[in-house]
Design an enzyme around this catalytic site. Structure first.
Site, PDB file in Angstrom:
ATOM      1  N   GLU A  75       0.675  -1.284  -0.048  1.00  0.00           N
ATOM      2  CA  GLU A  75      -0.033   0.183   0.135  1.00  0.00           C
ATOM      3  C   GLU A  75       0.806   1.376  -0.082  1.00  0.00           C
ATOM      4  OE1 GLU A  75      -3.608   0.010  -0.417  1.00  0.00           O
ATOM      5  OE2 GLU A  75      -2.768  -1.909  -0.690  1.00  0.00           O
TER       6      GLU A  75
ATOM      7  N   SER B 270     -49.558 -37.121   2.371  1.00  0.00           N
ATOM      8  CA  SER B 270     -49.665 -38.228   3.168  1.00  0.00           C
ATOM      9  C   SER B 270     -48.794 -38.229   4.474  1.00  0.00           C
ATOM     10  CB  SER B 270     -49.521 -39.675   2.566  1.00  0.00           C
ATOM     11  OG  SER B 270     -50.466 -39.715   1.513  1.00  0.00           O
TER      12      SER B 270
END
Length: 734
Positions: free
Chosen positions: A147, A436
């Site tokens: 950086e 069911s």
């Protein structure tokens, strides 16, 4: 006389000198007269005379220069005074640097599995304060190399870096201040601090809008950054500025700061990362979401390789260290690789009040019931069935819930895409007809009222009269009838007509009470067809209802949270909100029903769910036109519910509950039971019950009375047990 002589003499002289042939006698020439020059004279040729235009231009240029110089140094002085004043102002507003390390306006939620291991995060996680002096030196060097390589040598800004960034931006067709900014770490820290502007909900719609404004570029932002960066440099040391940066930078996947990111991706502290891990973390600063290893590990590793190269070029890594790190790139921790439990984590978040979850201003730690081994088993089962047994063009969705008998959810898959979060959860959000899978509650009611698995019912055509509506005549799936059969056979083969007869015989209202008592569904229609599952429910509630059968007949409230604690506190704010509730049917009835459901898996519609060597009970379910297919079953320890259907509610192609859902159940349970010793189901056996005097309902009867006249119990968990009510009890109802 005198006049004549003088005049003649001058004439003779004039004639002599004018003659070209006669020259005067040579004499020593006189020295030429020095001509004065502007600026102090000197010898040589006289200057060339300038034309009026040239002189005018030169004079004008000199005038302009004098004006520019006069204005320039005054303007520079004013700018310097303004920048100095702004710097001093910002300096006066800066607090102790430790107060700037955690800049979140909201807290985070960290979720732990049943073994206390982190498996999910929500919100922006802050791993805790770290110091540039105490983190791994590889991490510190990686950040500086990537950086701001001159970080320790400038005073906040880098004119060279800014000029280089402007050139790159213009070369790539952007504006000079769009794209690369050439910002130093100090300037980036100024952005992270939003130049001292605090979040105001009246000004910004949300925190994201606030941060976007803070991170915006442009000339005005750059101008403001300069005095703020100078103030940071005056107020704090380089290590303190770097510490603020390391704690506040966002690094993807909800991780705020390098400590949280290191724990998120590698499962270790930022103080212990090696060069390749440090390079991967530093590489995230360029584009956190894009390079996050949980998004694309390969892309993240390629970016890390670039960072390693920068570290090597700048002397932070020896040749040997560089080659070793490059040849052994960083990988994710096991928990980060799995990304397990996304649906489960989302569901848990939905069960907690917003002020302790999505809108929390505190860091919250939640202990949960999730078993990551079981969660992985369910995800792998889903993937296996879809890859090997589902057609490639199918868009059918599925969901799986794995639960203990007390309602503790051990695993949850809410859709085909397993490693997601924030997606639609078919396990908890999809309300579908139950088919069911509802039938066991019809038989539970009958057993609780005195019937036995060997009680007889007539499977023959029947018509149910409905006041104010046309008569209703149910039909079997196969369009055939079996005659007098036992309740066990009726459930085993999922016989519709026989089930309706039983429901009407024991009382439809009683069936609804039992089903709702188990938490299966709410607001069931009081119609004869309720026995065939026309009511709606979601998979989580259905699985919880079946857990009530396994645990001996008591209702459960499914839960995933066991305790919630504010980070830093010793005692939980509250404990689990669910678990076993009130009894719904007798233990004897539950054990007899378990025996009947065991026959479904052994000989009936659920045979594909069976696993050799293990006792499994369950029930299939398929709704009208095969829009939904279900299988829910259990062993002695776990209940597994499976649903399959299309999101547009269109029919499934060739799929019933006894097909793919039963196979997903089989694959899930096979993985869950791997390595575990078989255990018997808590069920009754033939000979444990007495056959009642009344064997079956006659062919011409549509309804009858159960041999026992008592009403089935209907007890649901008191809603005061919810989390919100628990909080009200803690803090007061006001």
């Amino acid at each position: 006389m005198t006049q004549k002589g003088g005049g003649r003499g001058r004439l003779v002289a004039d004639k002599r000198y004018s003659s070209s042939k006669q020259k005067p006698k040579a004499s020593k020439p006189a020295k030429p007269r020095k001509t004065a020059r502007r600026g102090g004279g000197g010898g040589g040729k006289p200057p060339r005379r300038q034309g009026p235009v040239t002189g005018l231009i030169i004079g004008l240029a000199r005038l302009i220069w004098r004006v520019i110089w006069g204005i320039g140094w005054r303007l520079a002085m004013i700018v310097a005074l303004v920048v100095g004043a702004a710097t001093l102002y910002f300096y006066s507003t800066l607090p102790d640097y430790t107060k700037l390390l955690d800049g979140r306006t909201r807290g985070s939620v960290t979720m732990l599995d049943d073994q206390g291991k982190v498996f999910a995060w929500r919100g922006e996680t802050f791993g805790g304060q770290i110091d540039a002096k105490n983190v791994s030196p590889y991490l510190r060097d990686a950040v500086v190399a990537t950086e701001d390589r001159r970080f320790y040598h400038h005073f906040g800004i880098s004119p060279r870096g800014i000029a280089s960034a402007m050139a790159i931006n213009m070369r790539e067709g952007r504006g000079p201040f769009d794209g690369n900014g050439g910002s130093t770490i100090t300037q980036q820290t100024a952005k992270l601090l939003c130049l001292g502007v605090k979040f105001d909900p009246k000004k910004w719609k949300n925190e994201a809008a606030y941060e976007n404004d803070c991170r915006s570029g442009g000339l005005r932002r750059k101008i403001k950054e300069v005095p703020y960066a100078f103030a940071l440099e005056l107020k704090y040391s380089k290590d303190e500025i770097l510490s603020i940066y390391l704690n506040r930078a966002y690094l993807g996947a909800g991780a705020r700061g390098f400590e949280a990111a290191s724990e998120r991706y590698f499962g270790i502290s930022a103080a212990n990362v090696d060069p390749q891990q440090a390079a991967m973390l530093a590489g995230l600063l360029k584009a956190p979401s894009y390079y996050a290893p949980t998004s694309s590990l390969k892309r993240s590793q390629e970016r890390a390789a670039t960072v390693l190269s920068l570290m090597h070029e700048q002397g932070y890594l020896t040749d040997r260290q560089y080659l070793d790190a490059k040849n052994n790139p960083a990988t994710l921790s096991q928990a980060a690789q799995k990304r397990a439990g996304g649906y489960f984590a989302d569901w848990v978040m939905d069960t907690i009040p917003d002020f302790l979850s999505r809108d929390t201003t505190e860091d919250v730690v939640i202990n949960t019931t999730l078993d990551q081994r079981i969660q992985s088993a369910a995800e792998d089962a889903m993937k296996s069935v879809y890859e090997n047994k589902v057609s490639k063009g199918s868009k059918a969705e599925s969901a799986i819930v794995v639960m203990s008998a007390d309602g503790a959810v051990r695993g949850m898959v809410g859709g085909r895409a397993t490693k997601v979060s924030g997606a639609f959860n078919h396990a908890t959000m999809a309300q579908r007809q139950t088919g069911s899978t509802f039938k066991p509650f019809v038989y539970a009611t009958a057993l609780d009222l005195g019937y036995t698995p060997d009680s007889m019912v007539d499977d023959a055509p029947v018509t149910v009269k409905m006041p104010g509506s046309p008569d209703w005549s149910p039909r079997n799936y196969e369009r055939s009838y079996m005659g007098p059969i036992t309740l066990t056979t009726a459930l085993e083969h999922s016989v519709n007509v026989a089930t309706v007869r039983v429901s009407e015989a024991v009382g439809r209202e009683n069936v609804i009470k039992v089903a709702e008592g188990f938490g299966f569904a709410q607001d069931l229609p009081n119609l004869p067809s309720v026995a065939l599952g026309v009511g709606e429910s979601d998979l989580l509630d259905m699985t919880g209802a079946y857990a009530g059968i396994l645990n001996g007949g008591s209702s459960v409230q499914p839960y995933g949270l066991t305790s919630l604690t504010l980070k830093g506190d010793d005692q939980p704010l509250f404990g689990k909100p669910g678990g076993i509730g009130e009894r719904v049917i007798s233990q004897k009835a539950a054990q007899e029903l378990t025996y009947m459901m065991r026959q479904v898996v052994l000989h009936g519609t659920g045979r594909r769910a069976n696993i050799d060597g293990y006792e499994i009970a369950g029930k299939t379910g398929t709704t009208q036109s095969a829009r939904d297919a279900w299988f829910i079953g259990f062993t002695s320890d776990y209940v597994v519910g499976v649903w399959m259907g299309n999101d547009d509610n269109s029919p499934l192609k060739g799929t019933t509950g006894g097909g793919l859902p039963a196979e997903i159940f089989h694959e899930t349970m096979k993985r869950v039971l791997d390595g575990e010793d078989p255990k018997p189901l808590p069920m009754a056996h033939p000979g444990d019950w007495q056959v009642p005097d009344q064997q079956y309902q006659g062919q011409n009867q549509s309804a009858g009375q159960a041999p026992a006249q008592r009403q089935p119990q209907r007890r649901r968990r008191d809603p005061s047990q919810s989390i919100l009510n628990e909080l009200l009890n803690i803090f007061g109802s006001n």
